[in-house]
Design a protein around this motif. Structure first.
Motif, PDB file in Angstrom:
ATOM      1  N   HIS A  81       0.853  -1.203   0.000  1.00  0.00           N
ATOM      2  CA  HIS A  81       0.000   0.000   0.000  1.00  0.00           C
ATOM      3  C   HIS A  81       0.884   1.246   0.000  1.00  0.00           C
ATOM      4  CE1 HIS A  81      -3.814   2.175   1.111  1.00  0.00           C
ATOM      5  NE2 HIS A  81      -2.905   3.076   1.462  1.00  0.00           N
ATOM      6  N   HIS A  83       1.269   5.423  -2.009  1.00  0.00           N
ATOM      7  CA  HIS A  83       0.792   6.450  -2.950  1.00  0.00           C
ATOM      8  C   HIS A  83       2.011   7.162  -3.531  1.00  0.00           C
ATOM      9  CE1 HIS A  83      -3.398   6.570  -1.133  1.00  0.00           C
ATOM     10  NE2 HIS A  83      -2.718   5.999  -0.156  1.00  0.00           N
ATOM     11  N   HIS A 236      -9.144   2.007   0.685  1.00  0.00           N
ATOM     12  CA  HIS A 236      -8.865   2.185   2.116  1.00  0.00           C
ATOM     13  C   HIS A 236     -10.040   1.669   2.940  1.00  0.00           C
ATOM     14  CE1 HIS A 236      -6.159   5.116   0.214  1.00  0.00           C
ATOM     15  NE2 HIS A 236      -5.398   4.989   1.284  1.00  0.00           N
TER      16      HIS A 236
HETATM   17 ZN   LIG Z   1      -3.274   5.141   1.691  1.00  0.00          ZN
END
Ligand SMILES: [Zn+2]
Length: 468
Positions: A81, A83, A236
């Motif tokens: 996970h 970004h 999420h």
């Molecule tokens: Zn996140």
């Protein structure tokens, strides 16, 4: 046929230490020879040929053995996970999730409408992953299709296996970051058709979270996922109490946060739910039943004050849930998986659990591969597996070198490494058999596609100067 041979110690996991005696979950070789050919691991054996400095390949060519003394070869780390657009905003001060999104994230992500900006950040991001020994990641891009192209294009140059997708948001964000249910579906579908299965790249349908997508968009995402078996879905889940209350208000007809996704057809194999901090037994049972995976992001959960992940409950032997480790850059505070494991241990201590080094390194390698349903090709150092490896230096700093002198066995060494180590402990990172990162080279990064081509690196250009 390109053959590569490495000599070092090796640790690899073949079973889940949460489910079997941890002592039976791994294989450790103190002095091993790892032979790789054409991107795959061919053999992993004790190094017994005293003094040999080369192996001979199938056509009789002598291949020199690269020796890494005082080191440990491990499967490349898997970040479940992260970004990439938030690389530019790690360490943004003082907020919890919803305020942090509005104040920092949604501002930064608007810049990714510019492809050259996305290219530039992708370059930094991939290098930071490789410097941390991470060879596979499940990556959120932004709402802009160009941001996905930028990430996959750079991943293709390094030949890394990346799982990524365009973020879907059709409400509760600035206009510049919104799509619609239909446009999000169409753009995701076009990106999926372009990138899923191209080389090592895999597509992930990516609704940001329940509060930023309408029922229509979530349903469209579920439809797209169902129409394309083998693709991924990430979002999420139950990260922060304020967020959970908001989702409850937005979806009063659903029995829980997870039920919002389940109802939209967004649970199942290859679904990756980030955080899952505030989960109850019904939620865990749903994840187990549907084969959905959770990404535990300890540095982020501490940084945003979100809460403590319940690892012991998640991994209950009666109904284990697939769990991997995530950096969650940029609410997470480090690309380093070692650093992330250090924080996972502390979260576990606070939540009355006990994360041993065997559990931790399993989560970062084979556990991550199982979460992503890639355990037959990634996450282990064994014949037939993809040759994605990290070479860890067991004495990267004077303090660690000193401390290692007082350890008795490999698990103790691993625990010291995850407590005191960071990117300085990553000696080299191999992707499909190619050393794309080598900390000892003048130019540490090298593209895999053209091994002779040097990749621009901070040593010569500094990150701000990386051309777009
Ligand atoms: Zn996140």
């Amino acid at each position: 046929m390109t053959v590569t041979a490495l000599r070092s110690s090796v640790i690899t996991f073949h079973q889940d230490p949460f489910l079997v005696d941890p002592a039976n979950s791994y294989r450790y070789l103190e002095d091993a020879l790892v032979v790789m050919a054409d991107g795959k691991i061919v053999s992993v054996d004790p190094y017994s040929d005293a003094g040999a400095d080369a192996v001979v390949d199938a056509v009789g060519t002598r291949v020199p053995i690269t020796h890494y003394p005082d080191s440990l070869i491990c499967a490349g780390f898997i970040d479940c996970h992260v970004h990439y657009p938030q690389t530019q905003m790690i360490g943004a001060f003082g907020e919890q999730l919803l305020e942090w999104l509005n104040k920092y994230t949604f501002i930064a992500e608007q810049q990714f409408a510019d492809k050259s900006h996305a290219d530039r950040v992708s370059r930094v991001f991939l290098r930071e992953l490789l410097r941390a020994g991470t060879t596979t990641a499940a990556v959120y891009c932004t709402v802009h299709p160009e941001s996905v192209d930028a990430l996959f294009e750079e991943s293709e140059r390094f030949n890394t296996r990346m799982i990524a997708g365009k973020v879907l948001m059709d409400r509760h964000a600035p206009d510049a970051l919104l799509d619609t249910a239909e446009r999000g579906y169409d753009e995701s579908k076009a990106l999926l058709e372009k990138w899923h299965g191209r080389g090592r790249q895999l597509y992930c349908i990516t609704p940001r979270f329940a509060a930023s997508s309408t029922d229509d968009q979530l349903a469209a995402a579920g439809r797209l996922w169902k129409e394309h078996p083998g693709t991924y879905m990430q979002t999420h889940l139950a990260e922060n109490t304020g967020e959970i209350e908001w989702v409850r208000d937005l979806f009063p007809q659903r029995s829980s946060y997870l039920d919002v996704y389940d109802h939209a057809g967004l649970t199942g194999p290859r679904a990756i739910f980030g955080h899952a901090v505030h989960m109850d037994e019904v939620d865990f049972a749903c994840c187990h039943r549907t084969g959905s995976a959770l990404a535990h992001c300890p540095t982020s959960n501490l940084f945003l004050g979100s809460g403590l992940f319940k690892m012991t409950q998640a991994k209950q032997t009666a109904r284990p849930v697939r769990v991997g480790i995530g950096s969650d850059i940029g609410a997470g505070t480090s690309f380093s998986t070692l650093h992330t494991l250090n924080e996972a241990y502390k979260v576990s201590q606070m939540a009355h659990g006990r994360l041993t080094a065997a559990h931790a390194f399993y989560l970062a390698t084979r556990g991550g591969a199982e979460a992503l349903y890639l355990q037959d090709s990634l996450g282990s150092v064994a014949p037939g597996y993809d040759a994605d490896l990290v070479v860890l230096d067991l004495a990267p700093t004077p303090l660690i070198a000193f401390r290692m002198g007082f350890t008795q066995d490999i698990l103790e060494k691993l625990f010291v490494l995850m407590t005191l180590g960071d990117d300085r402990a990553v000696r080299a990172t191999y992707v499909a058999g190619v050393p794309v990162y080598d900390s000892a080279r003048d130019e540490p990064f090298r593209y895999a596609a053209e091994p002779s081509a040097l990749a621009p690196s901070p040593q010569t250009e500094r990150y701000p100067g990386i051309p777009g």
